[in-house]
Design an enzyme around this catalytic site. Sequence first.
Site, PDB file in Angstrom:
ATOM      1  N   HIS A  98     122.687 -32.816  -3.877  1.00 21.53           N
ATOM      2  CA  HIS A  98     122.514 -32.171  -5.186  1.00 21.53           C
ATOM      3  C   HIS A  98     122.692 -30.653  -5.175  1.00 21.53           C
ATOM      4  O   HIS A  98     122.726 -30.045  -6.237  1.00 21.53           O
ATOM      5  CB  HIS A  98     121.128 -32.524  -5.756  1.00 21.53           C
ATOM      6  N   ASP A 121     115.936 -36.779 -12.237  1.00 21.56           N
ATOM      7  CA  ASP A 121     115.661 -36.617 -10.811  1.00 21.56           C
ATOM      8  C   ASP A 121     114.177 -36.895 -10.553  1.00 21.56           C
ATOM      9  O   ASP A 121     113.343 -36.680 -11.443  1.00 21.56           O
ATOM     10  CB  ASP A 121     115.985 -35.155 -10.442  1.00 21.56           C
ATOM     11  N   HIS A 123     112.829 -35.083  -8.371  1.00 16.98           N
ATOM     12  CA  HIS A 123     112.546 -33.717  -7.934  1.00 16.98           C
ATOM     13  C   HIS A 123     113.084 -32.689  -8.940  1.00 16.98           C
ATOM     14  O   HIS A 123     114.040 -32.965  -9.657  1.00 16.98           O
ATOM     15  CB  HIS A 123     113.200 -33.463  -6.574  1.00 16.98           C
ATOM     16  N   ASP A 125     114.245 -29.629  -7.928  1.00 11.13           N
ATOM     17  CA  ASP A 125     115.345 -28.892  -7.276  1.00 11.13           C
ATOM     18  C   ASP A 125     115.362 -27.431  -7.712  1.00 11.13           C
ATOM     19  O   ASP A 125     116.430 -26.850  -7.915  1.00 11.13           O
ATOM     20  CB  ASP A 125     116.695 -29.559  -7.580  1.00 11.13           C
ATOM     21  N   HIS A 138     119.612 -28.445  -1.320  1.00 10.63           N
ATOM     22  CA  HIS A 138     119.645 -29.441  -2.402  1.00 10.63           C
ATOM     23  C   HIS A 138     118.342 -29.432  -3.194  1.00 10.63           C
ATOM     24  O   HIS A 138     118.264 -30.031  -4.264  1.00 10.63           O
ATOM     25  CB  HIS A 138     119.984 -30.848  -1.893  1.00 10.63           C
ATOM     26  N   ASP A 225     120.533 -37.482 -10.363  1.00 13.25           N
ATOM     27  CA  ASP A 225     120.225 -37.726  -8.953  1.00 13.25           C
ATOM     28  C   ASP A 225     119.717 -39.153  -8.884  1.00 13.25           C
ATOM     29  O   ASP A 225     118.719 -39.489  -9.524  1.00 13.25           O
ATOM     30  CB  ASP A 225     119.130 -36.739  -8.513  1.00 13.25           C
ATOM     31  N   ASP A 227     118.016 -40.666  -6.960  1.00 18.90           N
ATOM     32  CA  ASP A 227     116.633 -40.865  -6.533  1.00 18.90           C
ATOM     33  C   ASP A 227     115.638 -40.766  -7.694  1.00 18.90           C
ATOM     34  O   ASP A 227     114.428 -40.939  -7.519  1.00 18.90           O
ATOM     35  CB  ASP A 227     116.222 -39.954  -5.357  1.00 18.90           C
ATOM     36  N   GLU A 270     123.578 -37.795  -4.652  1.00 17.79           N
ATOM     37  CA  GLU A 270     122.638 -38.260  -3.629  1.00 17.79           C
ATOM     38  C   GLU A 270     122.740 -39.742  -3.267  1.00 17.79           C
ATOM     39  O   GLU A 270     121.794 -40.315  -2.742  1.00 17.79           O
ATOM     40  CB  GLU A 270     121.182 -37.880  -4.002  1.00 17.79           C
TER      41      GLU A 270
HETATM   42  N1  LIG Z   1     111.362 -30.368  -2.966  1.00 18.71           N
HETATM   43  C1  LIG Z   1     111.929 -30.878  -1.704  1.00 18.71           C
HETATM   44  C2  LIG Z   1     112.871 -32.064  -1.971  1.00 18.71           C
HETATM   45  C3  LIG Z   1     114.214 -31.662  -2.497  1.00 18.71           C
HETATM   46  C4  LIG Z   1     115.004 -32.829  -3.079  1.00 18.71           C
HETATM   47  C5  LIG Z   1     116.291 -32.635  -3.454  1.00 18.71           C
HETATM   48  B1  LIG Z   1     117.072 -33.691  -4.308  1.00 18.71           B
HETATM   49  O1  LIG Z   1     116.394 -33.887  -5.581  1.00 18.71           O
HETATM   50  O2  LIG Z   1     118.389 -33.209  -4.606  1.00 18.71           O
HETATM   51  O3  LIG Z   1     117.139 -34.987  -3.654  1.00 18.71           O
HETATM   52  C6  LIG Z   1     112.632 -29.750  -0.974  1.00 18.71           C
HETATM   53  O4  LIG Z   1     112.728 -28.643  -1.531  1.00 18.71           O
HETATM   54  O5  LIG Z   1     113.062 -29.973   0.169  1.00 18.71           O
HETATM   55 MN   LIG Z   2     115.939 -35.938  -6.002  1.00 11.15          MN
HETATM   56 MN   LIG Z   3     118.219 -33.703  -6.891  1.00  8.13          MN
END
Ligand SMILES: N[C@@H](CC/C=C/[B-](O)(O)O)C(=O)O
Ligand SMILES: [Mn+2]
Ligand SMILES: [Mn+2]
Length: 301
Positions: A98, A121, A123, A125, A138, A225, A227, A270
């Site tokens: 992402h 998402d 998250h 991000d 990401h 995303d 997830d 993702e």
């Molecule tokens: N908040 C976590 C998880 C990040 C997740 C990223 B994704 O939403 O793109 O999967 C971090 O900063 O490592």
């Molecule tokens: Mn995510």
């Molecule tokens: Mn994401």
Amino acid sequence: KSVAIVGCPFSGGQTKAGVDKGPIYLVEAGLPQQLADLGWQVQFDGHHQFEEISAASDPPIGKLKNPRFVSKVCQAVAQVVGGHAKKGQLPLTLGGDHSLAMGTISGTLDTYPDACLVWVDAHADINTPQTTDSGNIHGMPVSFLLGLDTSVPEFAWVKPNLKPNKLVYIGLRDIDAGEKKILRENGIKAFSMHEVDKWGIGKVVEMALDHVNPKRESPIHLSFDVDALDPSVAPSTGTPVRGGLTFREGHYICEAIYETGCLVALDIMEVNPSLADAASAVQTVAVGCSLARSALGETLL
Ligand SMILES: N[C@@H](CC/C=C/[B-](O)(O)O)C(=O)O
Ligand SMILES: [Mn+2]
Ligand SMILES: [Mn+2]
Ligand SMILES: [Mn+2]
């Protein structure tokens, strides 16, 4: 109506191998033909080959991992997405992790300055170089797009064109403490899984769009995303979090956004086919293709 598939085999924004195979599996599963069957003119000029920057010449900056590589790739993606958008095509970016959204949304905002962003998402991000724990970029694209932190010269190319009131989240359920503070301080609207449970997905999408696109006149960039979906629905992804969106809730978001007629850009991010068993990979890839079809007009009736 023309869609340009931007295949981005890229994994530099996080540390799990395999997410760079996402676009390859999505295309292999037949996505271009599926979109053509929906009546779209489909342009796919092959997956983008990103020139590697070796780890040796890309040491961490603070906690940030692969900063120069991520920056370079996202800058290239911004050009590609913006180029397609300026030609009146709908860029469909297939990730890849992402962090790529730093590029895709930069491209969209360069073309459609009044675009709004729906971020689906688990998250947010939205970590900054100061708040990130993992250093995985990401988890940071939104903070760069908002211009929250300009301390890393490698990312100076990212214009702070995203305004907090043009951003809305759906599906959040795994937010870092630093991110919660950022969301509060910037008054960013977020519909977590709690709100999805409370109101139902129909009302949540309506409220989300009322917030960022009250008259349904602004172009919409949907950054999805996988997830955001429950791991039982999309298991093959790098940061799965239980208690996610059902298959239908995920598709309803895409269907409802298509119905607005405002969608100008879409990211499906993702998908990591190498993370689980083959059946889980196939299932996750199929869900990615299905979400894209729903966002591009596939209806149940
Ligand atoms: N908040 C976590 C998880 C990040 C997740 C990223 B994704 O939403 O793109 O999967 C971090 O900063 O490592
Ligand atoms: Mn995510
Ligand atoms: Mn994401
Ligand atoms: Mn292209």
